[in-house]
Design an enzyme around this catalytic site. Structure first.
Site, PDB file in Angstrom:
ATOM      1  N   TYR A  27      -4.182   3.363   8.043  1.00 32.33           N
ATOM      2  CA  TYR A  27      -5.518   2.639   8.370  1.00 32.33           C
ATOM      3  C   TYR A  27      -6.033   3.295   9.560  1.00 32.33           C
ATOM      4  O   TYR A  27      -6.053   4.321  10.084  1.00 32.33           O
ATOM      5  CB  TYR A  27      -5.542   1.256   8.261  1.00 32.33           C
ATOM      6  CG  TYR A  27      -4.756   0.995   6.990  1.00 32.33           C
ATOM      7  CD1 TYR A  27      -5.090   1.201   5.743  1.00 32.33           C
ATOM      8  CD2 TYR A  27      -3.580   0.100   7.131  1.00 32.33           C
ATOM      9  CE1 TYR A  27      -4.583   0.784   4.526  1.00 32.33           C
ATOM     10  CE2 TYR A  27      -2.967  -0.356   5.962  1.00 32.33           C
ATOM     11  CZ  TYR A  27      -3.179   0.002   4.695  1.00 32.33           C
ATOM     12  OH  TYR A  27      -2.705  -0.591   3.831  1.00 32.33           O
ATOM     13  N   TYR A  48      -4.434  -2.091 -10.211  1.00 31.40           N
ATOM     14  CA  TYR A  48      -4.233  -2.058  -8.421  1.00 31.40           C
ATOM     15  C   TYR A  48      -3.221  -3.044  -7.963  1.00 31.40           C
ATOM     16  O   TYR A  48      -2.377  -2.692  -7.319  1.00 31.40           O
ATOM     17  CB  TYR A  48      -5.399  -2.054  -7.993  1.00 31.40           C
ATOM     18  CG  TYR A  48      -5.602  -2.125  -6.437  1.00 31.40           C
ATOM     19  CD1 TYR A  48      -5.357  -0.857  -5.683  1.00 31.40           C
ATOM     20  CD2 TYR A  48      -5.570  -3.311  -5.805  1.00 31.40           C
ATOM     21  CE1 TYR A  48      -5.414  -0.915  -4.319  1.00 31.40           C
ATOM     22  CE2 TYR A  48      -5.572  -3.254  -4.418  1.00 31.40           C
ATOM     23  CZ  TYR A  48      -5.441  -2.182  -3.743  1.00 31.40           C
ATOM     24  OH  TYR A  48      -5.261  -1.971  -2.273  1.00 31.40           O
ATOM     25  N   LYS A  88       0.581   3.472  -2.860  1.00 31.59           N
ATOM     26  CA  LYS A  88      -0.840   4.405  -2.883  1.00 31.59           C
ATOM     27  C   LYS A  88      -0.255   5.739  -2.917  1.00 31.59           C
ATOM     28  O   LYS A  88      -0.905   6.646  -3.400  1.00 31.59           O
ATOM     29  CB  LYS A  88      -1.752   3.997  -2.066  1.00 31.59           C
ATOM     30  CG  LYS A  88      -2.565   2.731  -2.122  1.00 31.59           C
ATOM     31  CD  LYS A  88      -3.273   2.400  -1.071  1.00 31.59           C
ATOM     32  CE  LYS A  88      -3.913   0.770  -1.444  1.00 31.59           C
ATOM     33  NZ  LYS A  88      -4.217   0.021  -0.271  1.00 31.59           N
ATOM     34  N   VAL A 138       1.264  -3.586   3.825  1.00 26.52           N
ATOM     35  CA  VAL A 138       1.285  -4.701   4.565  1.00 26.52           C
ATOM     36  C   VAL A 138       2.510  -5.736   4.182  1.00 26.52           C
ATOM     37  O   VAL A 138       2.665  -6.818   4.974  1.00 26.52           O
ATOM     38  CB  VAL A 138      -0.206  -5.665   3.915  1.00 26.52           C
ATOM     39  CG1 VAL A 138      -0.156  -6.291   2.745  1.00 26.52           C
ATOM     40  CG2 VAL A 138      -0.848  -6.559   5.110  1.00 26.52           C
ATOM     41  N   SER A 152       0.892  -1.276  -0.150  1.00 28.56           N
ATOM     42  CA  SER A 152      -0.087   0.140  -0.091  1.00 28.56           C
ATOM     43  C   SER A 152       0.611   1.195  -0.052  1.00 28.56           C
ATOM     44  O   SER A 152       0.189   2.252  -0.189  1.00 28.56           O
ATOM     45  CB  SER A 152      -1.085  -0.044   1.369  1.00 28.56           C
ATOM     46  OG  SER A 152      -1.957  -0.831   1.185  1.00 28.56           O
TER      47      SER A 152
END
Lengths: 317, 317, 317, 317
Positions: free
Chosen positions: D246, D194, D69, D264, D66
């Site tokens: 998160y 993605y 992102k 992760v 992630s």
């Protein structure tokens, strides 16, 4: 109630409905359903003694959509039985028919077999039981076995395909449940099975006939159909009563007082245990996605006949 | 079914329940209810012909708790009528009985009159109608009017006070609805009215008697009671069927197939329209907060009698 | 940046804001706040070197409302310390400031000390620590210790009482947390403490002064005030950054890039660590309940000065 | 801080981490990530002056997941700009990274670009801008342009494929947003884009280098890379601060006080504006899915250096 009275009664209701100022709205998200003539209206009442009463467009096929969930649940209960309840629950959802929220908080186990998520699980169960190659055929065969003349009882392939191609919310639900391990077949297969089930066309007459086993505690009259267990019919009727009209189930129970199942095509199947199997069709929907005039017609019919399961039988009065 | 059969049947059921290995758990959050003898068990069946069948502890008073919501809704419908539906809906909630989440997303309008939030609105309606000084008395008078001998039908003042002092979730619900303008009386008054209603004590015999008007479409036999409209009884029964057992309503409908209302005191009132009014009592609760053995006993009773509203009447078969 | 530049800059900004076509909306649910003159506008900038720059209505007291949560959290951290984190979390809520939904799913533990539920827990902690008789006085004394001249730093008792009498949502939150055991004092005491904290009045000048310890890592300049630990200031600033503007915190961080805390009275306290403590006041609110022109003014100020914590310091460039 | 101190500091931290008793848990749902050696640990600190400090496994490639992102959002902002905010918001979600619940209540508009739903929208935007044939290549080229030596900066095709084949929740999210019209390309294309972005491998050194533009307000030092606007870096850093970890973003802000983004795979990229770009890697995760020892190491590093954005700069003290 004398049969002549029922015939007259549904004529009167149909007449009134013809001039109803509000007819509800057609579902815009499924193009072929949006094109249906909103003035269509039909009623079919099958009595326990076998007499059938028809009025209006009761012999015209329409898309039964979610009413098919009644047959799918019946098949799953008759083939797999109680183990299905480890994968879908028996409770009203308190959410719209296609809600995905509850799945997350409840770990992929849908609330009941009549919301979309639960119906997808049932389709998955049928796929596993009959095999990907045969499940669609087996389902149609079961539905046909419930009616006297099967002409017109078929999959609307074009509609099934369109719903498959645009059914992103159902694809979301299937993927989400797959994520929790509650879908076991390939997602495209599950979706195709589901959308075919929904795309079955029937007339009001055929729909009322198909409910005969529910009216009669499982016994059916056709030569082709096997009897369904009393346990299954009890379960299906109870869930129709509690969850058959999505987020309008309570209001339907208060007004009509019968176990019923609606479809976004404007049909409703309602059962008076031991007395009648009723099909109505009027394409315009109310805010909860149930046939507006169909509900109104059933309300009138039940009011006149005292058929609500919450009304003391006449002979007891 | 011959009456002697019913008497024998409930004896057999009571006998079996006495030795049931699992009896459920007592509610710990209401101290006096936690102290009840978990071995208590009673059944009362009142037939339409007036015969009463009793077994076990059917003459011992217990706290009816949420069963009182049936009487409160009936009173509100008979006094105010349809306007109550602008303040409470008719749909299953899909959430636990005391959930506050839905109130926020649905702007203070509870899903139905049988979850706590909805019952608080009904209490508020009764307060406005009868006045703060008289509402409590009027409620008790109504309940007493439904039974033959009122001895023991009373408010357990000590329990009402304890629940008032520790009922923080209900206070939260009332404040939240007041915030949305859906509670009109002072919150302490509403809570006191509500907790008194819940703290009524009755025996199984009295409870079964009190359900007579629901069994008979509104007609009552006592000299004191006024008849209730057929419309009200239909509505109350429909909501009992759909929402009477909280988040276990679907499962109760599938198993028992009757409109029923449970209370956390272990009682259940179930109605067979035109045929019987049934009260059971066993203090241990299942995971949904409904009497474990009470549900089991009703399941047995209905299975033997065919009294489920989803079963075709015997004479039709 | 030379101090003369700051003085000129805020003059220019204030001038522009005076003619802003959109001024936001006043909060209607708190009558006294709804009556404030919407044209009020003030800025106070306190630099690390002690220079204070004022413009507009920077010397007029207004109701700081939720900005008081900064002081309450500071007091709780300085007196109780880390154990408060077992009763309130440190995460953005993703819900409106007064949401009650999350409390239910998260068992009465609020997401952070700046949403109402979390602030009520902090008030409860202060009550337990200082005692019901002294908590209100202790809080006011702490706030006064942070400013040079305390004139006008007081509780608006009338406003506190009005908010108490109509604050049903906060009463719902407190009751709900009490239900989960996360409120330990009597609910009326907790609500009175909370509403008094919110009803403190201060001028922009005083507000900017009060933020000095946050700007300076805990060290304060007044004779009366004790230093606050660096750990506490870090924590308070981090939570101001993440949760200081309710459901508009992300947008504030993107636009302004400073830890800030808004109040429904139209004030905002924003801190530039090591450099400045800034107070703005303009009563009209945006959709998230934060001062519309206050946010616009801070955006302008930060853009011109490069004070965002996400901008590389000038001397590093 | 003298550079020798930083080198020594990270050596000490790495040494301590090597013997940490708790190392977190590896993510089991992505098999290749579950097989990583849990003892891996690396830190890379790039100072504004260009000095790079490395320790442990800082030259070993790992899956950044992630953290990608950050690059995707940067690309979308630099190519499309502000219009992306009509399709994704800027607020913390208050829900787990892969939650689907909020999508339903918020009509398919994700809360921010760092939760999975929001990142899928960003991938969809990149696909539309660069074309299905080139988007993957363009993304990798952008990431490579940010590092000095691109060796090892590549898609782990096997991992991307595995995540694609088992990523049912992400497929659910994409379908759900497509249902609301917020995904415009074919869902398999969006998911492949993605999952490729997530499957980029880099070393700590390269990761720290890649953050240089964020540290420097957009200016980059490599010959290949174009500068990024200051506006974009402000936005990306603010969202990293508010949503980068998160449902543990608040806790990270309180402990570390830096804008950061976790993956992760156990990596974290943290930025000290104007001062340093930091990459840490330790595969074991805490309950919120962020690197346990990575967070601990950053906490230590920031505590020793005073690099938190909430700490007054040393020279101001």
């Amino acid at each position: 109630m004398p049969q002549s009275d029922i015939a007259m009664l549904i004529e009167t209701i149909a007449l009134d409905m013809r001039s109803a100022p509000e007819r509800g709205v057609l579902p815009t998200y499924i193009p072929p359903l949006a094109d249906v003539d909103p003035d269509k209206f039909g009623i079919a009442v099958l009595e326990a003694n076998g007499r059938m009463h028809l009025t209006g467009d009761a012999n015209e096929p329409f898309s039964i959509q979610s009413i098919s969930k009644v047959y799918a649940l019946t098949m799953a209960l008759e083939t797999i039985g109680a183990p299905i309840w480890s994968r879908v629950r028996q409770e009203p959802s308190g959410n719209p028919f296609n809600s995905i929220m509850q799945l997350e908080s409840e770990r992929g186990i849908p609330r009941n077999p009549f919301i979309n998520a639960g119906a997808l699980v049932i389709s998955d169960i049928l796929l596993s039981h009959f095999g990907a190659a045969d499940a669609r055929r087996a389902f149609l065969a079961f539905v046909r076995s419930l009616v006297a003349k099967t002409s017109g009882v078929r999959y609307d392939e074009s509609l099934a395909r369109q719903e498959y191609e645009t059914g992103f919310r159902n694809a979301a639900l299937a993927n989400d449940m797959r994520n929790f391990g509650n879908i076991q077949n390939l997602i495209p297969s599950v979706l195709r099975q589901y959308f075919h089930q929904c795309a079955i066309t029937m007339t009001c007459r055929q729909l009322a006939e198909s409910g005969r086993f529910l009216m009669m505690g499982g016994r059916v009259a056709t030569e082709t159909a096997q009897s369904v267990s009393a346990r299954t019919t009890q379960t299906v009727l109870a869930l129709m009563m509690l969850c058959g009209h999505y987020d309008g189930s309570g209001s339907f129970a208060v007004q009509v007082g019968l176990p019923g199942k609606s479809g976004v095509g404007g049909g409703i199947l309602a059962i008076v245990p031991g007395i009648a199997s009723i099909a109505v069709w009027s394409p315009g929907l109310n805010a909860q996605g149930n046939s507006l005039l169909g509900t109104a017609a059933l309300t009138r019919l039940v009011h006149a006949t005292g058929w609500s399961v919450f009304t003391p039988p006449r002979h007891e009065a």
